[in-house]
Enzyme design. Structure first.
Site, PDB file in Angstrom:
ATOM      1  N   SER A 118       1.613   8.074   9.227  1.00 14.19           N
ATOM      2  CA  SER A 118       1.277   7.101   8.192  1.00 14.19           C
ATOM      3  C   SER A 118      -0.225   7.009   7.905  1.00 14.19           C
ATOM      4  O   SER A 118      -0.647   6.276   7.025  1.00 14.19           O
ATOM      5  CB  SER A 118       1.837   5.727   8.537  1.00 14.19           C
ATOM      6  OG  SER A 118       1.085   5.143   9.551  1.00 14.19           O
ATOM      7  N   LYS A 158       2.393  -4.286   9.790  1.00 14.10           N
ATOM      8  CA  LYS A 158       1.119  -3.815   9.255  1.00 14.10           C
ATOM      9  C   LYS A 158       0.468  -4.880   8.381  1.00 14.10           C
ATOM     10  O   LYS A 158      -0.739  -5.119   8.462  1.00 14.10           O
ATOM     11  CB  LYS A 158       1.328  -2.530   8.449  1.00 14.10           C
ATOM     12  CG  LYS A 158       1.582  -1.320   9.335  1.00 14.10           C
ATOM     13  CD  LYS A 158       1.864  -0.079   8.516  1.00 14.10           C
ATOM     14  CE  LYS A 158       2.001   1.131   9.429  1.00 14.10           C
ATOM     15  NZ  LYS A 158       2.436   2.327   8.705  1.00 14.10           N
TER      16      LYS A 158
END
Ligand code: ADP
Length: 666
Positions: A573, A616
């Protein structure tokens, strides 16, 4: 000499008698009792001074101390369970709902009256069996031949079918075949004349559960039907029958597990299986080893003094793999498998112990890290990090009252203001859950308690303000990483998802004289290294579209570094963030520090979706990020979030790196 010998002998006789009595009252299954008696017999012939004597003694002592038939009776009141979960935990509504659903299924299964079909053309036999089974409180339906039986099977559902073997037209074997074809879970017991035992065995080969020979004994009918029912129940929803709580530390997994045990009225035990490498920790050592011990599962059951505790298996995502000491994972698989765990064999016990009554709950930080076969057995329930608001509520409603109690401040409970709690959260903790928050609250309470003890005159109701927090906890430990710093060239804010929840990282790139090498540092895993390679290749092959010279690498090395301690970082990511950092470096344009980027980058410049979105975003918020750029394909994840999680943040969704660059670079 003789006198001593005599007292020694009589002592031993007392010990042996004592054990004999304990074996008799331990309510073990017959086969186990037999083994214990045999061991006692062997022991009686040994010298009490020998090592073997002690080994046998400990073994029998262990066997008789196990709760062979002791269990707590379940409290199956769902309203009560809901009340306990709600009273002890703030929020977590989805989690609570899933748990109650899980319990509801258990309640239904356990409370359902078993349905039994008895098929026999002989009226007396039929009535006898019906009578015996009705006394056991089963729902019993009878049929006088195969045709009628099939009609009844088609219209209602049964758990067990008892059928005569010899009948006109449709005999027992044909009926068995039809039942097994259509309802494979239904257990079939054959009733047969003594002379026809061969065909009964034939029936077992074809899938019958067992047979009962005529004339039958009452207890035999009862126990065979009971065993068949146990088997039927254990096959219900094998898959996903074990709950598994996943999520960052301190999000309430353990405490919810404990509440489930309390709600059901069961004992609670925890076993940490993280890092376990030795199979014997689960399954015990064989008695022939010096210092052999039973495994943890049996040991916890013994300690719980009940054969149906709730056992929490912590960190199941970190069980050690196979090595020379065996494979703890396959031992766990057996423990969790309802088909096998009815007769779990611990090496030390060396006799089967029924684990099917235990309710296992596993915990893990990341569900994806659980080995496939183990994961298949589990129903995963996700716990996620908390927002600041949720943490404040958890602190005020639960953590503070608990710490006040534990630190003996109940008579003069300090009053924490919302601002003070918020200060503890922002300046003294950086976490997804509430573990450190609880620790810091406990620190403050302890300091107040100490003050009270030293200075009796200072005992009073204390109002905890942000200033007092600083006095008790010292200078702040964390700063808002993003807001306090300047924008820099080659430094981009990224988001990663780890066991501890989400984290922000800063990806830094630098260029220096060299031979065109790519240097990567910062405890990066393989996938992240590959992402960096791919990002660089992508930029080189599309240099002109970013106004970057084609031979940017000629005579230079590129160094990409991802600081933030020595924490290992991996996953795809960071691809888009790395590319953005390189483009910032090559174009000489600084990147906005309060914009965080997460996304996987393909070689053709597309941005692919990433995991851990909620964690996140929470991490970005904690760090003071204002804008978050995420892959377009993560749109659903954002839509499913509680609006409070993204309130006040700008979320940009895109599937092109050019978009990211235009938003990010100043
Ligand atoms: P985990 O097992 O996920 O690491 P714990 O269950 O040990 O977390 O939780 C840490 C502490 O935070 C415990 O004291 C727990 O009671 C408390 N806690 C966590 N979440 C909540 C919540 N939603 N409501 C009340 N207390 C909570």
């Amino acid at each position: 000499m003789n006198i001593f010998k005599k007292t020694e002998d009589s002592q031993q006789i007392t010990i042996l008698n004592d054990f004999r009595q304990r074996i008799n009252s331990a309510k073990m299954p017959e086969n186990v009792k037999h083994i214990a008696e045999r061991e006692l017999e062997i022991m009686s012939k040994m010298s009490p001074a020998s090592a073997e004597y002690t080994i046998s003694l400990s073994y029998i002592d262990y066997l008789v101390s196990l709760p062979w038939d002791r269990k707590t009776s379940d409290n199956l009141d769902l309203n009560q369970a809901k009340k306990i979960l709600d009273e002890r935990h703030y929020g977590l509504n989805d989690v609570k709902e899933r748990i109650l659903e899980h319990l509801a299924v258990k309640v239904l299964v356990m409370n359902k009256k078993p349905h039994i079909l008895v098929v026999d053309d002989e009226e007396i036999a039929r009535n006898n069996i019906e009578h015996i089974l009705k006394k056991e409180n089963y729902d019993v339906v009878t049929a006088s031949n195969g045709v009628e039986a099939i009609e009844k099977l088609n219209t209602s559902s049964f758990d067990v079918v008892l059928t005569d073997l010899k009948m006109e037209k449709i005999d027992g074997l044909v009926l068995l075949e039809k039942v097994k074809n259509k309802y494979p879970d239904v257990q079939v017991i054959m009733i047969t004349a003594y002379a026809a035992v061969d065909s009964a065995i034939e029936a077992i080969k074809k899938g019958a559960f067992h047979y009962i020979a005529k004339p039958f004994r009452l207890d035999e009918v009862r126990s065979t039907v009971k065993h068949a029912l146990d088997k039927k129940l254990s096959t219900i929803s094998t898959k996903g029958s074990v709950l598994c709580f996943t999520g960052p530390p301190g999000t309430g997994k353990t405490s919810i597990g404990k509440s489930i045990a309390d709600a059901l009225g069961r004992k609670f035990a925890r076993i940490s299986v993280g890092g376990m490498k030795d199979e014997a920790e689960i399954r015990g050592h064989r008695r022939t080893y010096a210092g052999a011990m039973p495994g943890r599962i049996i040991e916890e059951i013994r300690r719980a003094e009940s054969l149906n505790p709730v056992i929490m298996l912590d960190e199941i995502d970190k069980v050690g793999g196979q090595d020379f000491k065996g494979d703890p994972e396959s031992a766990l698989l057996e423990v969790l498998d309802p088909e096998q765990n009815q007769s779990f064999i611990d090496h030390y016990l060396d006799v089967p112990f029924d684990l099917s009554n235990v309710m296992f709950i596993a915990t893990a930080n990341i569900a994806e890290n659980i080995q496939g076969p183990l994961r298949d057995r589990m129903e995963i329930i996700e716990f996620s990090g908390y927002t600041e608001d949720e943490k404040i509520n958890i602190a005020l409603l639960h953590l503070i009252p608990k710490q006040i109690r534990e630190q003996g401040l109940s008579d003069y409970p300090p009053n924490f203001s919302v601002e003070a709690v918020s200060k503890i959260i922002n300046d003294y903790t950086r976490e997804a859950g509430t573990r450190n928050l609880e620790r810091q609250i406990s620190n403050i309470c302890r300091k107040i308690a100490t003050e009270f003890v030293y200075h009796k005159e200072s005992i009073r109701l204390v109002n905890i303000t942000p200033e007092l927090v600083e006095r008790y906890l010292g200078p702040r430990k964390y700063f808002i990483e993003v807001a306090d710093e300047n924008n820099r060239i080659g430094v981009v804010t990224g988001l990663v998802w780890m066991e501890t929840g989400g984290e922000i990282i800063f990806i830094e790139s630098a260029r220096m004289k060299g031979l065109g090498n790519l240097i990567l540092t910062g405890s990066l895993g393989n996938v992240m290294r590959e992402s960096a390679q791919a990002a660089l290749s992508y930029i080189r092959s599309n240099a002109s579209s970013f106004n970057i010279s084609e031979n940017i690498l000629e005579g230079y090395d590129i160094h990409i570094h991802i600081p933030a301690g020595a924490i290992p970082k991996d996953g795809p990511s960071a691809g888009a963030t790395i590319a953005a950092s390189l483009i910032s470096l090559f174009t000489g344009k600084p990147a906005r520090r309060d914009v965080a980027v997460s996304g996987e980058l393909t070689l053709s410049g597309r941005i692919l979706p990433v995991g851990g979105i909620k964690e996140k975003i929470l991490a970005a918020r904690r760090a003071g990020v204002k804008t978050i750029i995420l892959p377009f394909k993560n749109k659903v994840d954002i839509e499913n979030l509680d609006p409070k999680v993204i309130k006040g943040l700008e979320i940009i969704l895109t599937d092109r790196i050019e978009d990211i660059i235009s938003r990010l670079l100043v």
